[in-house]
Design a protein around this motif. Structure first.
Motif, PDB file in Angstrom:
ATOM      1  N   UNK A 140     -22.522 -16.599  14.351  1.00 56.72           N
ATOM      2  CA  UNK A 140     -24.210 -16.427  12.899  1.00 56.72           C
ATOM      3  C   UNK A 140     -25.273 -17.427  13.664  1.00 56.72           C
ATOM      4  N   UNK A 141     -25.482 -17.817  13.976  1.00 54.30           N
ATOM      5  CA  UNK A 141     -26.958 -18.393  14.192  1.00 54.30           C
ATOM      6  C   UNK A 141     -27.625 -17.590  15.565  1.00 54.30           C
ATOM      7  N   UNK A 164     -26.291 -20.892   4.518  1.00 53.78           N
ATOM      8  CA  UNK A 164     -26.564 -21.749   3.781  1.00 53.78           C
ATOM      9  C   UNK A 164     -26.585 -23.077   4.464  1.00 53.78           C
ATOM     10  N   UNK A 165     -25.998 -23.544   5.369  1.00 54.79           N
ATOM     11  CA  UNK A 165     -25.589 -24.295   6.260  1.00 54.79           C
ATOM     12  C   UNK A 165     -26.360 -24.346   7.609  1.00 54.79           C
ATOM     13  N   UNK A 166     -26.804 -23.039   8.009  1.00 54.51           N
ATOM     14  CA  UNK A 166     -27.891 -22.656   8.741  1.00 54.51           C
ATOM     15  C   UNK A 166     -28.791 -22.345   8.142  1.00 54.51           C
ATOM     16  N   UNK A 167     -29.670 -22.606   6.916  1.00 57.27           N
ATOM     17  CA  UNK A 167     -30.373 -22.497   6.177  1.00 57.27           C
ATOM     18  C   UNK A 167     -30.443 -24.263   6.133  1.00 57.27           C
ATOM     19  N   UNK A 206     -34.106 -29.497  10.347  1.00 52.93           N
ATOM     20  CA  UNK A 206     -35.094 -29.851  11.412  1.00 52.93           C
ATOM     21  C   UNK A 206     -36.402 -29.888  11.124  1.00 52.93           C
ATOM     22  N   UNK A 207     -36.327 -28.834  10.292  1.00 48.06           N
ATOM     23  CA  UNK A 207     -38.555 -28.770   9.970  1.00 48.06           C
ATOM     24  C   UNK A 207     -39.239 -30.038   9.363  1.00 48.06           C
ATOM     25  N   UNK A 223     -19.581 -25.570   7.437  1.00 46.01           N
ATOM     26  CA  UNK A 223     -19.270 -24.873   7.913  1.00 46.01           C
ATOM     27  C   UNK A 223     -17.735 -24.773   8.611  1.00 46.01           C
ATOM     28  N   UNK A 224     -17.173 -26.110   8.992  1.00 49.14           N
ATOM     29  CA  UNK A 224     -15.733 -26.161   9.486  1.00 49.14           C
ATOM     30  C   UNK A 224     -14.663 -24.945   8.571  1.00 49.14           C
TER      31      UNK A 224
END
Length: 857
Positions: free
Chosen positions: A186-187, A141-144, A150-151, A119-120
């Motif tokens: 973006x999130x 892709x980072x967010x997913x 987490x899930x 992400x950076x």
């Protein structure tokens, strides 16, 4: 609720700390995590924190346009490309190839780190040939990836929290919080619930807290750990727009700035910086060079994060941090190398003392932005000094922030002269952590002791597997101009047997490491209170304290004396008392009473009462030094009649000289009394994995020079005295035949040395009763240093190394003396036959108290 963890004793007034903290708490009334606060921090503070943090991590258009920053930017993007390739090659139970998920806490934490690094790279301003900047596909892709982790692995509290608690409460939340900041917009579009969902889970994992928040009574929420946790929570508050959360995090964070008062502990916490510059973590470990370094980095980053907000006055806090750098860090950095005596288990890691200092330099660089005038010039001069004296140089690519690299370049171009923060000749007594540093042009002598206040060593997590004697009077002699990587660091601990560390008196016996003893990284016995991070584990396995109280000394200007009575550690004492399980293994210490008298050209070492006990042989190591296998090392010397010493001979030497011409270094040893020393020069090869399980199985080959007194089990207790002479020539060593410092006493009750050339008499009295030596009387255990000058001035320094006495009394016999000046708590009066000083050592915590006296007119 009481706000401050401990009273503020140093640079920042207590009242000012309370005002800042009260301001930070002003908006913290709603429960943490309950959403945006109705009142509190200014409404634009969240945006300021987000912008500041992004600038720290990714740089700014201005910083990233600088040519000096280009290598850092290239490194960030290259790392991200490597991470994306690993993501493409990942298996079904991985997000990145080679990092299995579901059972490995380190694998999960590293996976989060890789997502942050990816992400950076998309957030770095400036021209980008890689195409990563603002790439929506990569960000998605980072967010997913965050959502999947987490899930499947982090959100289920019942499945999580295996392995090291640090990953769940600090490590993973740190990576997540920074990623949430960088991809905030973006999130908000792709997964608007993700930040709140993660924050709730991170709160739930704060199991050593209270109601999902920091608990100042928790032993896990102290010092560097607390700073990490609160910084993460500040960022989470900014991401959520939750002013109350941020304000509470800032208020908790402020408690780290207050100086530890060992006589007025808040929440029972001993972790943090002390008035004498000491830094302690894990309740009793001398830790400036590892956890302290991490705390410094985090604190300075937080000043930058909060800059321009309404939470605190960052300039006032910067003054506190400046005192940490000046009093706590600078004495421990020698020509760009962080000393081993304050690194705990980190001494077994591959990183070097030079790399340790790079992080400190970045913090000082950024601290300059919060200071002005002479203070800023002194800090800038220190940055230049470290760069010029370090044999490894300084690689700014390893800095966290591109902005810091630009500031560093500006400092190097500035007019500030390169200059250390302390004088070239100094003596620093870190009484609160049982450490001493004695410095002169050409060398630094660093000494590690232990007591019922400070741990004898630290082992943990398969690191520092053979640490047993690191706090038993071990010393490290750093010589100017040398590359310290060739003398110390990981390779030193790899090839030097633990009982042969320089300065140590140790039994000759086989010992087994914790993994060898128990088959795990800790002693596992939950029924008796031993789990991986339990208090019993800390007390008896990871970092046991000594059981003796005498450890400390007196300082007078740039001169000092230190003493140590070696004791069993807490584990052996508890085992002997029947307080530990039958299968718990503890080892008994040898016995020795030792004093170090630190002058200009020499360190005089006296040791008495040396015995292995329990039918064991014992060795007292004068010095151990290592060299490259091909380096031209020589050992020369002379006998007491002046004839050359021969290694094959049996006559004891008067002096010896070790020289490594490859490094251009030499050390001399003058023997004043005691048994004949044993000299060994061997080539040793061992694996770096010998001292740390995670190290690569890389063989290290070194020449190992050992100089020791070896005593058989059947021999009675022995005493010995010698002088260590840094950078000695043969002519200099030979001259000691005509007047070395004179030993005035060397017993388990009293050790004293007189140095006629300096007019100094120094003594350690170890027992109750009155001790007499060379016109000086000392009442009970104490350290005393007296210096007389030609004009009749007499300066005297007194301390209580046990930290338990209310008053120490000393009498100077001879003509009555009048007072020129005294520290508070020193009372001077005339008595028949001399001058008596009654020194109030109550609550001094080993600090030296001084008086300057003169002859009556």
């Amino acid at each position: 609720m009481e706000l401050s963890r401990r009273s503020a004793l140093a640079a920042i007034p207590a009242a000012a700390l309370w005002v800042m903290a009260a301001s930070a708490r002003a908006g913290a009334a709603p429960p943490p995590g309950s959403g945006p606060a109705a009142s509190g921090a200014p409404t634009d503070d969240a945006g300021t924190i987000l912008r500041n943090t992004a600038a720290i991590l990714a740089g700014t258009p201005e910083s990233n346009a600088r040519p000096e920053v280009a290598p850092k930017i290239a490194s960030l993007r290259a790392t991200a490309c490597t991470r994306l390739a690993a993501m493409e090659a990942a298996g079904p139970d991985e997000l990145f190839a080679g990092l299995p998920l579901g059972t490995s806490d380190t694998g999960l934490s590293t996976t989060y780190q890789y997502l942050y690094e990816t992400a950076l790279a998309t957030c770095v301003p400036g021209t980008d040939a890689s195409g990563l900047r603002n790439d929506p596909t990569v960000r998605r892709r980072v967010i997913d990836g965050l959502a999947r982790l987490h899930d499947e692995y982090f959100g289920d509290q019942a499945k999580g929290y295996y392995g090291n608690w640090f990953h769940w409460e600090i490590g993973i939340p740190g990576h997540v919080s920074r990623t949430l900041v960088l991809l905030h917009d973006d999130i908000a579009v792709r997964r608007p619930d993700l930040a709140a969902t993660y924050t709730a889970s991170m709160d739930a994992y704060l199991r050593n807290g209270k109601g999902g928040d920091v608990d100042l009574d928790s032993r896990f929420h102290t010092g560097a750990n607390l700073a990490d946790i609160t910084t993460n929570r500040m960022l989470q508050g900014a991401v959520l727009g939750d002013g109350a959360r941020t304000a509470k995090a800032v208020a908790d964070h402020l408690t780290v700035f207050a100086t530890i008062d060992p006589y007025d502990l808040r929440h029972g916490v001993t972790d943090g910086f002390y008035a004498d510059g000491s830094f302690v973590q894990h309740a009793s470990v001398a830790y400036t060079g590892s956890y302290g370094k991490g705390l410094l980095t985090r604190i300075v980053q937080t000043l930058k994060i909060l800059d321009g907000t309404g939470h605190v006055s960052t300039d006032e806090l910067a003054e506190v941090v400046r005192t940490w750098v000046t009093d706590g860090f600078a004495p421990l950095v020698f020509e760009g190398w962080m000393m081993e005596i304050v690194k705990g288990r980190a001494v077994s890691r591959p990183g070097t003392g030079y790399a340790d200092v790079t992080g400190i330099v970045e913090a000082v660089v950024d601290l300059c932005a919060h200071t002005a005038g002479d203070t800023a010039a002194a800090l800038a001069g220190y940055v230049k000094h470290v760069r010029e004296t370090s044999k490894a140089g300084l690689d700014p690519v390893t800095f966290v922030s591109p902005v810091s690299i630009a500031r560093y370049a500006d400092i190097l171009d500035s007019a500030a002269p390169a200059k250390d923060l302390g004088p070239a000749a100094s003596h620093t007594a870190f009484n609160a952590m049982d450490r001493t540093v004695h410095r002169r042009p050409g060398y630094a002598f660093a000494l590690a002791r232990s007591s019922d206040r400070i741990s004898t060593y630290e082992y943990m997590n398969g690191e520092n597997l053979m640490p047993w004697f690191q706090g038993a009077g071990a010393h490290y002699l750093y010589l100017s101009g040398a590359d310290q990587r060739q003398s110390y660091g990981l390779d030193h601990f790899t090839v030097v047997p633990p009982h042969r560390l320089a300065g140590v008196t140790a039994p000759v016996e086989d010992r087994r490491t914790v993994p060898e003893l128990y088959g795990t990284l800790w002693y596992d016995n939950p029924e008796r209170g031993f789990t991986s991070s339990s208090e019993a584990q800390n007390t008896f396995v990871y970092f046991p304290r000594g059981t003796g109280s005498f450890s400390g000394g007196a300082r007078l200007g740039a001169y000092g004396v230190a003493g140590h009575v070696q004791s069993d550690d807490a584990a052996y004492t508890a085992q002997r008392a029947g307080e530990l399980p039958d299968d718990f293994v503890a080892y008994r210490a040898a016995r020795a009473t030792t004093s170090w008298f630190m002058f200009d050209d020499e360190i005089v070492v006296l040791t008495a009462g040396v015995t292995g006990e329990s039918g064991r042989a014992v060795t007292t190591t004068v010095d151990t030094r290592i060299a490259a296998p091909s380096s031209p090392v020589t050992v020369s010397g002379a006998l007491h009649d002046g004839t050359p010493w021969q290694r094959t001979g049996t006559a004891p030497p008067a002096w010896l000289r070790y020289a490594d011409t490859g490094q251009g270094t030499a050390v001399g040893y003058v023997f004043l009394s005691g048994p004949a020393p044993t000299v060994a020069l061997d080539t040793v090869t061992r694996s770096r994995r010998t001292v740390r399980l995670a190290n690569p199985d890389t063989p290290v080959t070194k020449q190992v020079f050992t100089l020791s007194y070896d005593r058989a089990a059947t021999e009675p207790p022995a005493s010995m005295a010698h002088i260590i002479v840094p950078n000695a020539s043969e002519a200099q060593l030979a001259s000691y035949r005509h007047g070395p410092p004179a030993v005035r006493a060397n017993t388990v009750r009293l050790q004293a040395v007189a140095h006629a050339g300096l007019g100094i008499l120094a003594a350690n009295a170890f027992s109750a009763g009155t001790h007499h030596v060379s016109g000086l009387s000392i009442d009970g255990p104490a350290s005393v240093l007296v210096r007389r000058t030609a004009d009749g001035t007499c300066a005297i320094s007194v301390s209580d190394p046990t930290t338990t006495r209310s008053t120490v009394s000393v009498t100077l016999h001879g003509r009555p003396l009048r007072v020129r000046s005294t520290d508070t708590g020193v009372r001077v009066r005339h008595v028949p036959g001399g001058t008596r000083l009654d020194v109030t050592t109550h609550h001094a915590y080993g600090r030296s108290l001084t008086a300057v006296l003169a002859q009556q007119p």
